[in-house]
Design a protein around this motif. Structure first.
Motif, PDB file in Angstrom:
ATOM      1  N   GLY A 137      44.677  43.324  52.552  1.00  0.00           N
ATOM      2  CA  GLY A 137      45.018  41.979  52.100  1.00  0.00           C
ATOM      3  C   GLY A 137      44.691  41.690  50.652  1.00  0.00           C
ATOM      4  N   ALA A 138      44.774  42.689  49.778  1.00  0.00           N
ATOM      5  CA  ALA A 138      44.486  42.456  48.360  1.00  0.00           C
ATOM      6  C   ALA A 138      45.517  41.507  47.762  1.00  0.00           C
ATOM      7  CB  ALA A 138      44.489  43.779  47.597  1.00  0.00           C
ATOM      8  N   ALA A 139      45.061  40.614  46.894  1.00  0.00           N
ATOM      9  CA  ALA A 139      45.963  39.698  46.203  1.00  0.00           C
ATOM     10  C   ALA A 139      46.611  40.400  45.019  1.00  0.00           C
ATOM     11  CB  ALA A 139      45.200  38.465  45.727  1.00  0.00           C
ATOM     12  N   SER A 140      47.765  39.911  44.617  1.00  0.00           N
ATOM     13  CA  SER A 140      48.469  40.518  43.483  1.00  0.00           C
ATOM     14  C   SER A 140      47.611  40.506  42.223  1.00  0.00           C
ATOM     15  CB  SER A 140      49.778  39.770  43.223  1.00  0.00           C
ATOM     16  OG  SER A 140      50.644  39.875  44.334  1.00  0.00           O
ATOM     17  N   ALA A 141      46.759  39.472  42.088  1.00  0.00           N
ATOM     18  CA  ALA A 141      45.943  39.323  40.878  1.00  0.00           C
ATOM     19  C   ALA A 141      44.641  40.116  40.908  1.00  0.00           C
ATOM     20  CB  ALA A 141      45.632  37.841  40.653  1.00  0.00           C
ATOM     21  N   ASP A 142      44.377  40.861  41.983  1.00  0.00           N
ATOM     22  CA  ASP A 142      43.122  41.628  42.087  1.00  0.00           C
ATOM     23  C   ASP A 142      43.210  42.913  41.260  1.00  0.00           C
ATOM     24  OD1 ASP A 142      42.045  39.731  43.736  1.00  0.00           O
ATOM     25  OD2 ASP A 142      42.433  40.818  45.596  1.00  0.00           O
ATOM     26  N   ARG A 143      43.360  42.745  39.962  1.00  0.00           N
ATOM     27  CA  ARG A 143      43.596  43.903  39.088  1.00  0.00           C
ATOM     28  C   ARG A 143      42.357  44.767  38.885  1.00  0.00           C
ATOM     29  NH1 ARG A 143      46.504  39.565  37.097  1.00  0.00           N
ATOM     30  NH2 ARG A 143      48.760  39.868  37.161  1.00  0.00           N
ATOM     31  N   PHE A 144      41.194  44.231  39.250  1.00  0.00           N
ATOM     32  CA  PHE A 144      39.962  45.002  39.075  1.00  0.00           C
ATOM     33  C   PHE A 144      39.957  46.273  39.919  1.00  0.00           C
ATOM     34  CE2 PHE A 144      39.269  41.800  42.354  1.00  0.00           C
ATOM     35  CZ  PHE A 144      38.744  42.536  43.396  1.00  0.00           C
ATOM     36  N   TYR A 145      40.782  46.318  40.975  1.00  0.00           N
ATOM     37  CA  TYR A 145      40.805  47.517  41.815  1.00  0.00           C
ATOM     38  C   TYR A 145      41.307  48.746  41.061  1.00  0.00           C
ATOM     39  CZ  TYR A 145      39.738  44.926  46.088  1.00  0.00           C
ATOM     40  OH  TYR A 145      39.120  44.172  47.057  1.00  0.00           O
ATOM     41  N   ALA A 146      41.983  48.530  39.930  1.00  0.00           N
ATOM     42  CA  ALA A 146      42.449  49.665  39.129  1.00  0.00           C
ATOM     43  C   ALA A 146      41.279  50.535  38.675  1.00  0.00           C
ATOM     44  CB  ALA A 146      43.235  49.165  37.922  1.00  0.00           C
ATOM     45  N   GLU A 147      40.094  49.936  38.551  1.00  0.00           N
ATOM     46  CA  GLU A 147      38.927  50.696  38.107  1.00  0.00           C
ATOM     47  C   GLU A 147      38.527  51.761  39.122  1.00  0.00           C
ATOM     48  OE1 GLU A 147      35.705  48.384  36.200  1.00  0.00           O
ATOM     49  OE2 GLU A 147      36.986  46.633  36.546  1.00  0.00           O
ATOM     50  N   LEU A 148      38.824  51.528  40.395  1.00  0.00           N
ATOM     51  CA  LEU A 148      38.521  52.554  41.398  1.00  0.00           C
ATOM     52  C   LEU A 148      39.317  53.820  41.111  1.00  0.00           C
ATOM     53  CD1 LEU A 148      38.506  50.440  44.700  1.00  0.00           C
ATOM     54  CD2 LEU A 148      36.537  51.224  43.377  1.00  0.00           C
ATOM     55  N   GLY A 149      40.603  53.636  40.788  1.00  0.00           N
ATOM     56  CA  GLY A 149      41.430  54.789  40.458  1.00  0.00           C
ATOM     57  C   GLY A 149      40.990  55.468  39.177  1.00  0.00           C
TER      58      GLY A 149
END
Length: 346
Positions: A137-149
């Motif tokens: 259920g991640a929101a479109s604006a949850d851009r911080f998840y890019a740091e995991l990659g």
């Protein structure tokens, strides 16, 4: 039975080395080269001696925690309502059944303010608390998840993906196909004014996918959005459908002959209130939904499109196990098939 049984005791009873015991107990599905007979002797010794592995010792030996996280969003409504979502429960069941035989467990994590501002999504990996995370259920604006990659931390998305260019895989049902099938069915039934009961504040990518499927069905029938679709606000829980139906007036300012809900729960809530109000379904108003479980147990058979949430969770789990092992992810998106199920409400 002696207290404080250790791995050496198990090894002695099974006639093998402590290292062989450790490898078998760390990997019950057999990716290590240990014969079936030897593995069985070790497992028999574990049961006989009532041996409980030392988790900290196992982590030190394998450099793994044996835990995957399931990250859940924080919604505006009370937290208890999240667990009314049967889709989430089925996804969790698919995850657990897939990872448990591999010796993994699931830890629930809520993406609250500290999770984001304190960068807990990175710290849980840096501190070796987890071997990977499922993000639901991640929101479109949850851009911080890019740091995991960027850091190479194993993770997969379930149902939605943030708009951040993250290469991790995403597993979901085919929502565009679901709404297309539902609207095509309503059009075949002769409905030309359809109430689209969706959450106008949806912050995920699902709303766009659902809208796309509706437009595809309309275009195939040479119909326009504005002349056919009447947007109506309703979220996806049973209680939301009840609240919507209490305020709904058949033949009101924007009369519709059918209602299309995002979820089965909200559609069921609407149908229950309609019945109590004496509104006949489908004679006065037809009801359908885009997103239901494969097996629904409601008395009234609602016309619906079913998604196999258990398999979505299982597929995501298989990918995360593979990614945690190899450290690489192909990053593809898997949209699992949906099933149209006609019912009594259309």
């Amino acid at each position: 039975m002696p207290e404080n049984v250790n791995m050496r005791d198990v090894a002695r009873a099974a006639g093998v080395s402590p290292g062989t015991v450790s490898r078998v107990l760390s990997n019950r599905m057999g990716r290590t080269r240990v014969s079936v007979a030897t593995r069985q002797k070790i497992l028999d010794a574990v049961r006989t001696l009532d041996y409980v592995p030392n988790i900290n010792a196992r982590r030190l030996f394998s450099n793994r925690s044996g835990v995957f996280g399931l990250v859940l969003p924080r919604f505006d409504f009370p937290m208890r309502r999240m667990f009314e979502d049967q889709h989430l429960m089925r996804i969790l069941a698919g995850i657990e059944e897939t990872i448990s035989p591999e010796g993994y467990r699931v830890l629930l994590i809520f993406a609250d303010r500290d999770f984001v501002s304190g960068k807990e999504y990175l710290n849980i990996f840096r501190s070796k608390q987890l071997d990977g995370v499922f993000i639901w259920g991640a929101a479109s604006a949850d851009r911080f998840y890019a740091e995991l990659g960027e850091h190479g931390y194993p993770h997969v998305f379930i149902t939605t993906r943030p708009d951040c260019g993250d290469p991790a895989a995403c597993f979901r049902g085919n929502y565009t196909e679901a709404s297309r099938l539902a609207v095509e069915h309503l059009l075949e039934k002769g409905h030309r004014r359809i109430g689209w009961c969706a959450n106008g504040d949806d912050v995920t990518s699902l709303q766009g996918e659902l809208d796309l499927g509706i437009r595809q069905a309309l275009n195939a029938n040479n119909l326009g959005w504005d002349e056919t679709i009447v947007p109506m606000r309703c979220n996806y829980l049973y209680s939301h459908g009840c609240e919507f139906a209490e305020a709904f007036a058949p033949g009101g300012a924007s009369p519709v002959s059918a209602l299309l809900f995002v979820s089965h729960d909200s559609a069921r809530g609407c149908c229950d209130v309609f019945s109590s109000r004496g509104i006949r379904i489908p004679e006065e108003c037809a009801v359908a939904c885009c997103d239901s479980l494969v097996e629904e147990k409601s008395i009234l058979k609602i016309t619906r499109v079913a998604m196999d949430d258990f398999e979505i969770g299982a597929a995501a789990a298989r990918r995360l196990l593979k990614t945690a092992d190899s450290g690489t992810d192909s990053g593809d998106e898997e949209k699992l098939p949906v099933i149209f199920v006609p019912g009594e409400t259309t």
